[in-house]
Design an enzyme around this catalytic site. Sequence first.
Site, PDB file in Angstrom:
ATOM      1  N   GLY A 152     -11.018  12.356 -20.020  1.00 30.58           N
ATOM      2  CA  GLY A 152      -9.852  13.125 -19.566  1.00 30.58           C
ATOM      3  C   GLY A 152      -8.608  12.590 -20.240  1.00 30.58           C
ATOM      4  O   GLY A 152      -8.653  12.149 -21.389  1.00 30.58           O
ATOM      5  N   ARG A 230     -12.762   4.005 -11.031  1.00 32.82           N
ATOM      6  CA  ARG A 230     -12.814   3.644  -9.611  1.00 32.82           C
ATOM      7  C   ARG A 230     -14.033   2.757  -9.378  1.00 32.82           C
ATOM      8  O   ARG A 230     -15.101   2.985  -9.981  1.00 32.82           O
ATOM      9  CB  ARG A 230     -12.953   4.893  -8.727  1.00 32.82           C
ATOM     10  CG  ARG A 230     -11.670   5.619  -8.471  1.00 32.82           C
ATOM     11  CD  ARG A 230     -10.722   4.837  -7.545  1.00 32.82           C
ATOM     12  NE  ARG A 230      -9.475   5.551  -7.321  1.00 32.82           N
ATOM     13  CZ  ARG A 230      -8.349   5.404  -8.040  1.00 32.82           C
ATOM     14  NH1 ARG A 230      -8.325   4.546  -9.038  1.00 32.82           N
ATOM     15  NH2 ARG A 230      -7.264   6.078  -7.755  1.00 32.82           N
ATOM     16  N   GLU A 259     -12.353  -3.308  -2.896  1.00 32.80           N
ATOM     17  CA  GLU A 259     -11.086  -3.945  -3.236  1.00 32.80           C
ATOM     18  C   GLU A 259     -10.070  -3.735  -2.103  1.00 32.80           C
ATOM     19  O   GLU A 259     -10.220  -2.774  -1.344  1.00 32.80           O
ATOM     20  CB  GLU A 259     -10.536  -3.400  -4.563  1.00 32.80           C
ATOM     21  CG  GLU A 259     -10.241  -1.914  -4.559  1.00 32.80           C
ATOM     22  CD  GLU A 259      -9.700  -1.412  -5.897  1.00 32.80           C
ATOM     23  OE1 GLU A 259     -10.408  -1.506  -6.893  1.00 32.80           O
ATOM     24  OE2 GLU A 259      -8.559  -0.927  -5.901  1.00 32.80           O
ATOM     25  N   HIS A 277      -6.604  -4.191 -10.083  1.00 31.44           N
ATOM     26  CA  HIS A 277      -6.217  -2.768 -10.066  1.00 31.44           C
ATOM     27  C   HIS A 277      -4.762  -2.595 -10.536  1.00 31.44           C
ATOM     28  O   HIS A 277      -3.906  -2.138  -9.769  1.00 31.44           O
ATOM     29  CB  HIS A 277      -6.418  -2.167  -8.667  1.00 31.44           C
ATOM     30  CG  HIS A 277      -6.499  -0.653  -8.715  1.00 31.44           C
ATOM     31  ND1 HIS A 277      -7.205   0.090  -7.798  1.00 31.44           N
ATOM     32  CD2 HIS A 277      -5.966   0.256  -9.573  1.00 31.44           C
ATOM     33  CE1 HIS A 277      -7.089   1.363  -8.082  1.00 31.44           C
ATOM     34  NE2 HIS A 277      -6.339   1.494  -9.152  1.00 31.44           N
ATOM     35  N   VAL A 278      -4.529  -2.970 -11.776  1.00 28.50           N
ATOM     36  CA  VAL A 278      -3.165  -2.951 -12.305  1.00 28.50           C
ATOM     37  C   VAL A 278      -3.031  -2.056 -13.540  1.00 28.50           C
ATOM     38  O   VAL A 278      -2.122  -2.239 -14.352  1.00 28.50           O
ATOM     39  CB  VAL A 278      -2.682  -4.385 -12.643  1.00 28.50           C
ATOM     40  CG1 VAL A 278      -2.456  -5.190 -11.376  1.00 28.50           C
ATOM     41  CG2 VAL A 278      -3.679  -5.110 -13.577  1.00 28.50           C
ATOM     42  N   GLY A 279      -3.944  -1.070 -13.662  1.00 28.34           N
ATOM     43  CA  GLY A 279      -3.925  -0.203 -14.846  1.00 28.34           C
ATOM     44  C   GLY A 279      -2.553   0.366 -15.152  1.00 28.34           C
ATOM     45  O   GLY A 279      -2.095   0.354 -16.289  1.00 28.34           O
TER      46      GLY A 279
HETATM   47  P1  NAP Z   1      -8.670  13.427 -15.703  1.00 30.58           P
HETATM   48  O1  NAP Z   1      -7.797  13.833 -16.838  1.00 30.58           O
HETATM   49  O2  NAP Z   1      -8.930  14.396 -14.617  1.00 30.58           O
HETATM   50  O3  NAP Z   1     -10.055  12.912 -16.321  1.00 30.58           O
HETATM   51  C1  NAP Z   1     -11.169  12.632 -15.549  1.00 30.58           C
HETATM   52  C2  NAP Z   1     -12.400  12.833 -16.403  1.00 30.58           C
HETATM   53  O4  NAP Z   1     -13.555  12.518 -15.636  1.00 30.58           O
HETATM   54  C3  NAP Z   1     -12.530  14.251 -16.899  1.00 30.58           C
HETATM   55  O5  NAP Z   1     -12.565  14.221 -18.295  1.00 30.58           O
HETATM   56  C4  NAP Z   1     -13.862  14.727 -16.343  1.00 30.58           C
HETATM   57  O6  NAP Z   1     -14.558  15.366 -17.396  1.00 30.58           O
HETATM   58  C5  NAP Z   1     -14.569  13.449 -15.940  1.00 30.58           C
HETATM   59  N1  NAP Z   1     -15.430  13.684 -14.767  1.00 30.58           N
HETATM   60  C6  NAP Z   1     -15.058  14.180 -13.580  1.00 30.58           C
HETATM   61  N2  NAP Z   1     -16.129  14.292 -12.765  1.00 30.58           N
HETATM   62  C7  NAP Z   1     -17.190  13.844 -13.486  1.00 30.58           C
HETATM   63  C8  NAP Z   1     -18.564  13.700 -13.205  1.00 30.58           C
HETATM   64  N3  NAP Z   1     -19.079  14.054 -12.010  1.00 30.58           N
HETATM   65  N4  NAP Z   1     -19.366  13.203 -14.172  1.00 30.58           N
HETATM   66  C9  NAP Z   1     -18.864  12.842 -15.360  1.00 30.58           C
HETATM   67  N5  NAP Z   1     -17.554  12.951 -15.679  1.00 30.58           N
HETATM   68  C10 NAP Z   1     -16.731  13.448 -14.758  1.00 30.58           C
HETATM   69  O7  NAP Z   1      -8.090  12.133 -14.983  1.00 30.58           O
HETATM   70  P2  NAP Z   1      -7.252  10.933 -15.619  1.00 30.58           P
HETATM   71  O8  NAP Z   1      -5.813  11.204 -15.445  1.00 30.58           O
HETATM   72  O9  NAP Z   1      -7.778  10.630 -16.978  1.00 30.58           O
HETATM   73  O10 NAP Z   1      -7.642   9.781 -14.575  1.00 30.58           O
HETATM   74  C11 NAP Z   1      -8.992   9.395 -14.415  1.00 30.58           C
HETATM   75  C12 NAP Z   1      -9.151   8.433 -13.278  1.00 30.58           C
HETATM   76  O11 NAP Z   1      -8.657   7.150 -13.642  1.00 30.58           O
HETATM   77  C13 NAP Z   1      -8.375   8.762 -11.992  1.00 30.58           C
HETATM   78  O12 NAP Z   1      -9.030   9.731 -11.216  1.00 30.58           O
HETATM   79  C14 NAP Z   1      -8.314   7.416 -11.296  1.00 30.58           C
HETATM   80  O13 NAP Z   1      -9.443   7.265 -10.461  1.00 30.58           O
HETATM   81  C15 NAP Z   1      -8.410   6.426 -12.449  1.00 30.58           C
HETATM   82  N6  NAP Z   1      -7.157   5.669 -12.619  1.00 30.58           N
HETATM   83  C16 NAP Z   1      -7.195   4.315 -12.533  1.00 30.58           C
HETATM   84  C17 NAP Z   1      -6.033   3.595 -12.694  1.00 30.58           C
HETATM   85  C18 NAP Z   1      -6.046   2.105 -12.626  1.00 30.58           C
HETATM   86  O14 NAP Z   1      -5.013   1.511 -12.313  1.00 30.58           O
HETATM   87  N7  NAP Z   1      -7.147   1.460 -12.919  1.00 30.58           N
HETATM   88  C19 NAP Z   1      -4.820   4.255 -12.933  1.00 30.58           C
HETATM   89  C20 NAP Z   1      -4.834   5.634 -13.030  1.00 30.58           C
HETATM   90  C21 NAP Z   1      -6.009   6.339 -12.875  1.00 30.58           C
HETATM   91  P3  NAP Z   1     -15.401  16.717 -17.128  1.00 30.58           P
HETATM   92  O15 NAP Z   1     -14.483  17.638 -16.384  1.00 30.58           O
HETATM   93  O16 NAP Z   1     -15.793  17.199 -18.470  1.00 30.58           O
HETATM   94  O17 NAP Z   1     -16.561  16.268 -16.313  1.00 30.58           O
END
Ligand code: NAP
Length: 312
Positions: A152, A230, A259, A277-279
């Site tokens: 994503g 996550r 966490e 969790h500091v992304g």
């Molecule tokens: P996004 O643009 O919605 O991307 C999520 C990706 O996950 C999409 O490309 C989707 O691809 C894929 N996906 C969803 N369901 C799936 C499944 N069942 N199987 C396989 N792939 C799947 O979201 P983003 O903005 O990149 O953020 C992604 C995640 O990063 C957030 O939801 C959050 O949990 C995490 N995050 C973590 C931090 C941190 O501090 N560590 C910070 C921000 C975000 P398809 O639609 O092609 O399946």
Amino acid sequence: MTASMVLQLAPIGPLADALLRDELKAVCLWEQEAGWLEAHGAGVALLATSVRRGCDAAMIAALPNLRAISSWGVGYDTLDVAAAHACGIQVANTPDVLDDCVADLAWGLLIAAARRISAADRYVRAGEWKELGGFPLTTRVSGKRLGILGLGRIGGAIAKRGQGFAMEVRYHGRSPKDVPYGFEPSLTALAEWSDFLVVACGGGPETRHLVSAEVLAALGPRGILVNIGRGSVVDQQALIAALEAGRLGGAGLDVLQGEPGAPAALSSRDDVVISPHVGSATIETREAMERLVVDNLRAFLREGRVLTPVLP
Ligand code: NAP
């Protein structure tokens, strides 16, 4: 009575909290007496929350005239988006503005896990460099194979950085995208191909334990797992078992099951690097996220539409 109140469920950050209080006259729920929701819930039109605090179906039911929810954070696994949409309530998160910082951290963890930077740092601090001499050899990063689960916004930014490290990139998701990277319909096959597997999808029931014992076995004893998505996406017991048995090369984890905190079975290992969790946790990105929480509410008040909606 027309509902017009802005309700804030929990502190978000100094900038957002000040703007919500001074400009939007938000009511802070945590400062109210018990029974406030029952007495005043019908007057609430807009809600500010965060991915940490979330907003469940019971809260939505307690606010019958709610029209929009603005949440800090891009994940929405703690928000009942379906319940909100069923009531015609718009839901906004704070995507895009954090992509670069989360991708940077994913790369930091990837390199730190491969080159054992944290363990090497401990080695120097413990005086072992002087006592024992050189640090053991580690794993090369450049030119290797990078697999991404969830291409994503953040996954795409991680992939882009892979080109700077001369890496071939492939990805797995529910469907292929129009990108210059190979799509792998099987996550196990992607893991088998990858030297590094980076989890960049969100949490929730759909993605729970996608990274299973089988996927970890496919990644193999020289493979390294990085998770900035996550904690729930990885079967943590299977991860610990694979590391303990030498069936996985290492891990870089920004998110964990259960966490805050990490089990000793992970935090005691030199082949595991953990960040709390500091992304998105840089001054610049956190400020942008806080502004976007308020901008979403401002846009709703002005035009009846949030800027960055979570789609059904
Ligand atoms: P996004 O643009 O919605 O991307 C999520 C990706 O996950 C999409 O490309 C989707 O691809 C894929 N996906 C969803 N369901 C799936 C499944 N069942 N199987 C396989 N792939 C799947 O979201 P983003 O903005 O990149 O953020 C992604 C995640 O990063 C957030 O939801 C959050 O949990 C995490 N995050 C973590 C931090 C941190 O501090 N560590 C910070 C921000 C975000 P398809 O639609 O092609 O399946």
